[in-house]
Write a protein that holds these residues in place. Structure first.
Motif, PDB file in Angstrom:
ATOM      1  N   UNK A 149       0.808  -1.229   0.000  1.00 42.23           N
ATOM      2  CA  UNK A 149       0.000   0.000   0.000  1.00 42.23           C
ATOM      3  C   UNK A 149       0.836   1.271   0.000  1.00 42.23           C
ATOM      4  N   UNK A 150       2.013   1.268   0.610  1.00 42.63           N
ATOM      5  CA  UNK A 150       2.812   2.488   0.701  1.00 42.63           C
ATOM      6  C   UNK A 150       3.741   2.685  -0.498  1.00 42.63           C
ATOM      7  N   UNK A 151       3.760   1.736  -1.404  1.00 45.46           N
ATOM      8  CA  UNK A 151       4.656   1.848  -2.560  1.00 45.46           C
ATOM      9  C   UNK A 151       3.800   2.186  -3.774  1.00 45.46           C
ATOM     10  N   UNK A 152       3.459   3.469  -3.884  1.00 47.36           N
ATOM     11  CA  UNK A 152       2.617   4.007  -4.947  1.00 47.36           C
ATOM     12  C   UNK A 152       3.369   5.101  -5.691  1.00 47.36           C
ATOM     13  N   UNK A 153       3.128   5.190  -6.991  1.00 47.61           N
ATOM     14  CA  UNK A 153       3.880   6.130  -7.815  1.00 47.61           C
ATOM     15  C   UNK A 153       2.977   7.188  -8.460  1.00 47.61           C
ATOM     16  N   UNK A 154       3.628   8.226  -8.967  1.00 45.48           N
ATOM     17  CA  UNK A 154       2.965   9.281  -9.744  1.00 45.48           C
ATOM     18  C   UNK A 154       1.887  10.001  -8.936  1.00 45.48           C
ATOM     19  N   UNK A 212       9.828   4.717  -0.793  1.00 49.77           N
ATOM     20  CA  UNK A 212       8.930   4.899  -1.935  1.00 49.77           C
ATOM     21  C   UNK A 212       9.575   5.737  -3.020  1.00 49.77           C
ATOM     22  N   UNK A 213      10.260   6.807  -2.619  1.00 51.79           N
ATOM     23  CA  UNK A 213      10.942   7.669  -3.590  1.00 51.79           C
ATOM     24  C   UNK A 213      11.982   6.879  -4.371  1.00 51.79           C
ATOM     25  N   UNK A 214      12.741   6.052  -3.675  1.00 54.75           N
ATOM     26  CA  UNK A 214      13.760   5.242  -4.349  1.00 54.75           C
ATOM     27  C   UNK A 214      13.126   4.238  -5.303  1.00 54.75           C
TER      28      UNK A 214
END
Length: 401
Positions: A208-213, A295-297
């Motif tokens: 859930x915490x690994x979301x993009x854009x 997440x940023x990485x």
């Protein structure tokens, strides 16, 4: 010779683990192999998390805990669901297990009878169908193709439901596809499920915490509160906090299901190790900067791989919306000939070719129920990923079309 139970005859070992082992075997011969088979963050767990476990172990006796987890950890999980997902659960609606996989295993053991069906939208996580089969269930795997964003649609769901359906599995962001559902899309699925009161929903939300854009996450429980009494919301520490080896998963669900899962756990592994539960509590209650940093990485690495694969004409990859995988389309490679004169007949052959020729370990799409694709994990360093994409491109360039 040992007698092996017949129920294991239909169950296959984990495909991602098998690929990783093949990579290790090749590396043992001296070959420089890049193993992108397993989804495992390359970051160490944040220091405050490990220190909490070490400090407790140094000054306290680590005793058995309650099967469902310590009260302190379950309170932290209740607070997490409220804070991050807008969900209200009581402590006796929370279960803690040795990873999200054991949560799912326990839930299926508690509910699946011989012949019960579980709808697993394909592509699915490799362990889902094998666990269903282990308990005599029948995996139903409707295809969710790339043109639908690898998402289950209400129409496809309706067509897959029968009077034997016991479970619907959702995984968002998805492994291997990275697909994410919006609130409206979840509500549309919920409207179909409302007509089938015997069907339970397992929402695997571990990414859930690994979301993009700039996407925001909506839990199935928040989108479809009317289905609360038959929804199991599954999560864990492995992905968001880089705690794969700590083996702590958790879930929120109906009291009767949670109680049944506790019975199973009490008669199998007893509980999660006490130090790991202390670490999990520290992760949930401590500073959350690490989650955003990871997440940023992962998004940067996603971009690197998407840009690299776009330069390889025979492969396709829509930018994953979350998680840390790239599910790469390889339809154009099927039928191509390798330098050794072998024909690539399917994505299993493609993955083997990439390992043998490019020395990159990837998992074939057949393991996830949707071909022809192969999955690579993007949870490793930028440099390693850049080299892997380069090797994939070079291996593809050697094929004869």
């Amino acid at each position: 010779m040992s007698h092996i139970a017949s129920r294991l005859s239909a169950v296959k070992p984990s495909a991602s683990m098998a690929v990783s082992q093949a990579a290790k075997d090749l590396a043992a011969t001296g070959v420089d192999v890049i193993d992108l088979g397993l989804g495992e963050p390359d970051f160490p767990a944040p220091a405050h998390i490990t220190e909490a476990a070490f400090a407790a172990a140094r000054k306290e006796r680590m005793l058995y805990t309650a099967s469902l987890g310590t009260v302190e950890l379950r309170k932290a999980i209740v607070a997490k669901f409220k804070r991050e997902n807008g969900l209200d659960y009581a402590i006796d609606e929370i279960a803690v297990a040795n990873g999200a996989k054991q949560i799912i295993f326990n839930a299926l053991m508690a509910t699946v009878e011989e012949g019960d069906e579980a709808i697993l939208p394909a592509p699915y996580f490799v362990s889902y169908p094998e666990m269903v089969k282990l308990f005599g269930g029948v995996p139903v795997t409707p295809a969710c193709p790339a043109e639908n964003g690898f998402r289950l649609t209400p129409e496809v769901l309706e067509a897959a439901l029968t009077d034997k359906t016991r479970w619907l599995f959702l995984n968002m962001p998805g492994n291997p596809s990275g697909a994410v559902y919006t609130e409206a899309q979840l509500k549309a699925l919920g409207a179909v499920l409302a007509k089938y009161p015997k069907v339970m929903i397992l929402s695997d939300e571990i990414y859930e915490h690994i979301l993009f854009d700039g996407r925001s996450f909506v839990s199935f429980g928040a989108a479809c509160p009317e289905l609360r009494d038959r929804s199991l919301i599954v999560n864990g520490m492995s992905k968001a906090y880089a705690m794969t080896g700590w083996r702590v998963g958790y879930a929120a669900g109906p009291r009767d299901l949670i109680k049944a899962m506790a019975t199973i756990q009490s008669q199998s592994c007893t509980s999660v190790s006490a130090p790991a539960q202390i670490a999990a509590r520290a992760a949930l209650e401590g500073p959350q900067d690490c989650v955003a940093e990871f997440r940023t990485a992962f998004e940067r690495r996603r971009n690197l791989v998407v840009e690299g694969i776009a330069k390889i004409n025979a492969l396709s990859l829509d930018p994953p919306e979350g998680a840390f995988y790239a599910y790469i389309g390889c339809a154009a490679l099927i039928g191509a000939k390798t330098p050794a004169g072998k024909t690539l007949e399917d994505d299993v052959a493609v993955a083997k070719y990439l390992l043998d020729e490019g020395h990159v370990a990837a998992v074939p799409g057949t393991a996830y129920g949707l071909s022809p694709f192969f999955r690579i994990s993007t949870a490793t360093s930028d440099g390693v990923l850049a080299e892997a994409v380069k090797r994939i491109g070079e291996a593809v360039s050697k094929l004869e079309f």
